[in-house]
Write an enzyme that holds these catalytic residues in place. Structure first.
Site, short mmCIF file in Angstrom:
data_model
loop_
_atom_site.label_atom_id
_atom_site.label_comp_id
_atom_site.label_asym_id
_atom_site.label_seq_id
_atom_site.Cartn_x
_atom_site.Cartn_y
_atom_site.Cartn_z
CG ASN A 135 3.79 5.17 -0.60
OD1 ASN A 135 3.70 4.98 -2.48
ND2 ASN A 135 3.01 4.99 -0.53
CE LYS A 139 -1.12 6.44 -0.56
NZ LYS A 139 -1.92 6.15 0.12
CG HIS A 190 1.16 1.62 2.70
ND1 HIS A 190 -0.32 1.46 2.56
CD2 HIS A 190 1.70 3.15 3.08
CE1 HIS A 190 -0.16 3.48 2.77
NE2 HIS A 190 0.67 4.13 2.70
CD GLU A 241 -2.60 2.95 0.41
OE1 GLU A 241 -2.24 3.23 -0.41
OE2 GLU A 241 -3.33 4.11 1.03
CD GLU A 261 2.12 6.19 6.40
OE1 GLU A 261 2.82 6.83 5.95
OE2 GLU A 261 1.79 5.54 5.99
N GLY A 317 -4.99 9.57 3.17
CA GLY A 317 -5.74 9.81 2.34
C GLY A 317 -6.76 10.46 2.16
CB SER A 361 -4.11 14.36 5.69
OG SER A 361 -4.77 13.25 5.17
#
Ligand code: PEP
Length: 248
Positions: A9, A11, A94, A96, A166, A172, A211
């Site tokens: 991904n 992003k 996702h 985010e 996730e 991240g 991560s």
């Protein structure tokens, strides 16, 4: 036996030039990957990446999709547009998108259905925040996110979809869930699916994301219910991404 999938991904990162270099690097090593390989560039680079991937086994996906088919939805991109650009996959839900864009589980479920109606394979992302984990709510949170999709789309929809666990606190941050922590949630998610169909649950790929690096991928992917990974930061370097694919 479920095949592994490693998905990158990207992003909102890269430029036309850096993406050309990244794709070339991935193509140089993807042929020997034991896992299927998927890359998800920003929408504006989909056509460029599709052209570069042509003739290879590396699959193309998008990072988001509209629930709408067409019309006055400024800035949105429909499932049929993604299909036309060569995508076979799309990420939905996702964290985010859920956190920054306020996407609810109900909206994510609609996106999943919109993608599926066009023949796209959704990678449905679920995960808990640190607060939710510490309150002992991990299973309740990820089950609610998953069941919103199962209720709308039906369990058979998971025959042509992928689930990605996730944990938000691991995305991240450099903090990876331990292989045991991840396996525990993956097994719970498979049990949620099995309550509706043992057969579908058994065939469903569940990726771990948060991560993942070349140094921890093998331990995570060795777990019984972990079928590959969804990779953010480490997917932006071909060498790291291929190192993770090699563990698939
Ligand atoms: C992600 O955003 O899906 C992700 C897993 O990111 P990272 O690998 O950087 O934690």
């Amino acid at each position: 036996m479920r095949k592994s999938l490693v998905a990158g991904n990207w992003k909102m990162n890269g430029s036309s030039a850096s993406i050309e270099e990244l794709v070339a690097g991935i193509l140089a090593g993807a042929g020997s990957s034991p896992a299927d390989v998927l890359v998800c560039p920003p929408h504006v680079y989909l056509a460029q990446v599709a052209a570069a991937l042509s003739g290879s086994n590396v699959k193309l996906g998008a990072q988001d999709v509209s629930v709408e088919a067409s019309g006055a939805f400024t800035g949105d991109v429909s499932a049929s547009m993604l299909k036309e650009m060569g995508c076979s996959y799309v990420l939905v839900g996702h964290s985010e998108r859920r956190a920054i864009h306020g996407e609810s589980s109900a909206l994510v479920a609609q996106k999943f259905v919109a993608a599926q109606n066009e023949g796209l394979i959704s990678v449905l992302c679920v995960g808990e925040t640190l607060e939710e984990r510490e309150a002992g709510n991990t299973v309740a949170v990820v089950s609610e996110q998953f069941e919103a999709v199962l209720d709308l789309a039906g369990i058979d929809a998971m025959k042509k979809a992928v689930l990605a666990y996730e944990p938000v606190w691991a995305i991240g941050t450099g903090k990876t869930a331990s292989a045991e922590q991840a396996q525990e949630v993956h097994a719970q998610l498979r049990a949620v699916a099995a309550a509706r169909s043992v057969e579908v649950a058994g065939g469903m790929q569940i990726l771990y994301g948060g991560s993942v690096k070349p140094s921890n991928a093998a331990e995570l992917f060795a777990m019984a219910d972990i079928d590959g990974g969804l990779i953010g930061g480490a997917s932006l370097q071909a060498e790291d991404f291929l190192g993770i694919c090699a563990a698939g």
